[in-house]
Design an enzyme around this catalytic site. Structure first.
Site, PDB file in Angstrom:
ATOM      1  CB  CYS A 258      -0.889  -0.009   1.242  1.00 59.01           C
ATOM      2  SG  CYS A 258      -1.847   1.477   1.456  1.00 59.01           S
ATOM      3  CB  ILE A 259       3.353   2.897  -1.720  1.00 61.96           C
ATOM      4  CG1 ILE A 259       3.456   2.050  -2.972  1.00 61.96           C
ATOM      5  CG2 ILE A 259       4.219   2.350  -0.621  1.00 61.96           C
ATOM      6  CD1 ILE A 259       4.866   1.951  -3.520  1.00 61.96           C
TER       7      ILE A 259
END
Lengths: 168, 557
Positions: free
Chosen positions: A91-92
């Site tokens: 999750c970026i």
């Protein structure tokens, strides 16, 4: 169809470039040579971080309208990190389409744009490994460890590093 | 042309609202000032002074006007002006202030870097340029950059980028150069060159919507399917507006019009209506109403000696709900309530039953107001339908039957319009009544008195318009009787209007008259009450109320 040909042309091009001029810190290839939309990458734990010495495998899946929409990245090796979901998904912010975040939580400029490549994405993942962002964690437990119980966190990460070495 | 200008000057001096009347004024050479005065006063719309209903075309026109103005004043292109305006919530004055305070900062924040010239300067010497997305080389005429001029992308990657963003929603209005380090805006001119007609339309639709939704003085009409918006002049009195689609609403809270009740009360009431069913059960199971003011109380800790919160301050025993004063005959025995224990032993006291009864009282109070609120709404709906039928069929029947021109029958439509308006007001007075504090005894009585009078008046009018009129429609009646009916209905309409005007006025100033009254100078107060309030029999509503109230309280002693 037009967009998916554009996507596969672009991905083929990037694959050729990466094989010809490998980049330090990771290696990339296809999961299955007949499918250009599924890549397998191995990320080397960045030196001088807790992940140093690890070889982490991940799968990148590209949508048919790439590069208009971002791919997803999922670790197949065990991973303990605030920004990696327990199932391995990374999750970026650059992997989020600008429309995804109606609350303005992430700046539009930090999110997906079509100029990103496999190389820039993997480099972002590597930089995420060296500096976790515990403000909006994907793995809450890992974020708590990172904040309050750094020893515990280190222990769990070392275990992941060791396991990744054994898998080689 | 000279004479025309003269006329304009003349009207300006007399500060008349010109504009719409130019044509009529210029049509004849004989310019009669008095005649024009009459004409204007009859033509000025009665209540449309403080708001304007806008169609989609009007909105586009306003948007276009604002954009053109900014574009002229700041000497920038129209598309840039529209980007700047959107960023300032379409406030021209705010944009001017910001711009002249710090032009660079404004430019930077919206992504208009440096001067407005999206030219690909730096590539002029190159023959081919590499697209930053697909990494193919293209001749100069097949690539474009955003306002930055630095990051070239090809004519096939741009459309993909833009249409993905348009598909994602109104975020496309703030679209920037695809390069993450670059803030340059992608403007509408560029978008119109690059994407399909469908995407262009969606983009311009989003732009139009942003003009309404980010604008502090414009709101969409909330009626389903209605595409009008209403531009409201702030600080110009009542928030009630009527859209061209016939829906009337409060511009402030976008609920239906709800005079004389305030927006907050309306919100509370609507929320209560939707939450009631779940809450009732909880209240029934977990709380007891204060024996005096009936507000529900949840006891979460402490002893049985309860003191209700301000302003009631009633002290009572939680177990038997009796007054604490009578309760404590012997000190030291408070905690185990004797009365409660004895009563329970004797089987007189069933706590569950008693609690249920209390909660029921509370619920009954709410139902009382809710039923009347809902009944008036229903009645209003029916009146709306009746009016439509009246216009569609019955008026014509009557013209034939009593050989009267339609203009003579206007009194019927007027009566129905009055009924519809009054039903709405009456409906909301029930929400008002529910929230009027129980302890403000005099206010309550006065409120119920005025509400009662208004309601009785309305019922008479409604009955007359509905039942009596039916007789003239269905059976043979002499013409003179119909004239009599006309007089009666017109009279009732007028009286009812007055009742409601007074009721609205009284509630809107928070029933302030009774405050004066309770201090003891009621007679002087009556003269200051409601400047425009009509008097009946030489006395105002309040005077009549005050006398009744005096009489009632006298008789108690």
């Amino acid at each position: 169809m037009a967009t998916s040909t554009q996507a596969s042309l672009l991905l083929h091009k990037q694959l050729k470039d990466l094989t010809r001029h490998p980049v330090d810190g990771f290696s990339a290839g296809l999961v299955d040579d007949s499918n250009i939309f599924e890549w397998s990458v191995t990320i080397i734990g960045p030196p001088d971080t807790l992940y140093d010495g690890g070889f982490f495998n991940a799968i990148m899946s590209f949508p048919s309208n790439y590069p208009c929409s971002p791919p997803t990245v999922r670790f197949t090796s065990e991973m303990w990190h605030p920004n990696v979901y327990p199932d391995g998904r990374v999750c970026i912010s650059i992997l989020h389409a600008p429309g995804d975040d109606p609350n303005g939580y992430e700046l539009a400029s930090e999110r997906w744009t079509p100029v990103h490549t496999v190389e820039s994405i993997v480099l972002s993942v590597i930089s995420m490994l060296s500096s976790p962002n515990d403000e909006s964690p994907a793995n809450v437990e890992a974020a708590k460890d990172w904040r309050d119980k750094r020893d515990e966190f280190k222990k769990k990460v070392s275990r992941c590093v060791r396991k990744s070495q054994e898998m080689l | 042309m000279d004479s025309e200008d003269d006329i304009h000057d003349a009207t300006d001096l007399d500060s008349l609202d010109g504009g719409d009347f130019d044509d009529e004024r210029n049509s004849g050479d004989d310019y009669d000032f008095e005649e024009e005065l009459v004409e204007i006063s009859s033509k000025i719309p009665q209540q449309q002074q403080h708001y304007t209903v806008l169609s989609e075309a009007d909105i586009r026109q306003l948007q276009e006007d604002d954009t053109t103005e900014v574009s002229n004043v700041l000497s920038i292109s129209k598309v840039f002006a529209s980007i700047l305006l959107r960023n300032c919530n379409w406030s021209v004055s705010k944009l001017h202030d910001d711009w002249f305070a710090d032009q660079d900062r404004v430019r930077k924040s919206v992504g208009l870097l440096g001067l407005d010239r999206p030219v690909v300067d730096q590539f002029q010497n190159a023959r081919e340029v590499v697209c930053g997305i697909c990494f193919e080389s293209y001749p100069l005429n097949q690539i474009k950059t955003a306002a930055c001029g630095y990051h070239p992308f090809c004519n096939s990657c741009w459309p993909g980028y833009i249409s993905t963003s348009i598909t994602d929603g109104p975020g496309c209005l703030t679209l920037r150069c695809p390069d993450p380090s670059c803030d340059a805006a992608v403007d509408q001119d560029m978008i119109n060159v690059l994407v399909s007609d469908e995407d262009k339309d969606r983009y311009s639709q989003y732009l139009l919507r942003s003009y309404v939704e980010n604008n502090r003085t414009i709101k969409w009409c909330p009626a389903p399917g209605c595409e009008y918006a209403v531009n409201f002049v702030m600080g110009a009195g009542s928030y009630d507006v009527a859209c061209n689609c016939t829906y009337s609403f409060c511009w402030n809270c976008t609920e239906e019009t709800h005079r004389p009740v305030e927006c907050e009360t309306v919100q509370k009431w609507i929320q209560k209506n939707s939450a009631e069913s779940e809450n009732t059960n909880w209240i029934l199971a977990n709380s007891k109403p204060c024996p005096k003011c009936k507000r529900p109380i949840e006891k979460n800790s402490g002893c049985m000696h309860m003191t209700c919160s301000d302003p009631c301050r009633f002290q009572f025993c939680w177990l038997c709900l009796g007054s604490w004063k009578e309760h404590c005959s012997r000190p030291g025995q408070y905690y185990a309530c004797n009365r409660y224990e004895t009563a329970k032993q004797q089987g007189v006291y069933d706590e569950y039953e008693r609690r249920r009864k209390m909660a029921k009282n509370l619920l009954e109070r709410y139902s009382h107001y809710y039923e009347r609120w809902a009944a008036n709404e229903k009645s209003r709906q029916k009146a709306v339908n009746d009016l439509q039928q009246m216009k569609a069929e019955n008026i014509e029947k009557l013209t034939v039957k009593f050989s009267m021109p339609e203009s003579q029958l206007k009194f019927i439509t007027e009566a129905w319009l009055q009924i519809i308006e009054c039903r709405l007001v009456l409906k909301w007075t029930y929400a008002y009544g529910y929230y009027l504090p129980e302890h403000e005894q005099i206010k309550r009585v006065y409120f119920e008195f005025s509400q009662g009078e208004a309601e009785a008046g309305l019922e008479r009018l409604h009955l007359c318009a509905e039942k009596e009129l039916l007789e003239y429609l269905t059976s043979e009646q002499p013409t003179f009787a119909f004239h009599d009916f006309k007089r009666r209905l017109t009279g009732l309409t007028r009286v009812t209007r007055t009742f409601f005007e007074n009721l609205v006025k009284a509630l809107e100033n928070g029933l302030a008259d009774v405050d004066v009254y309770s201090v003891g100078c009621s007679r002087s107060a009556s003269s200051s009450y409601g400047g425009g309030g009509k008097k009946k029999g030489g006395r105002t509503v309040y005077e009549r109320f005050a006398e009744d109230y005096d009489y009632a309280s006298d008789s108690e002693f």
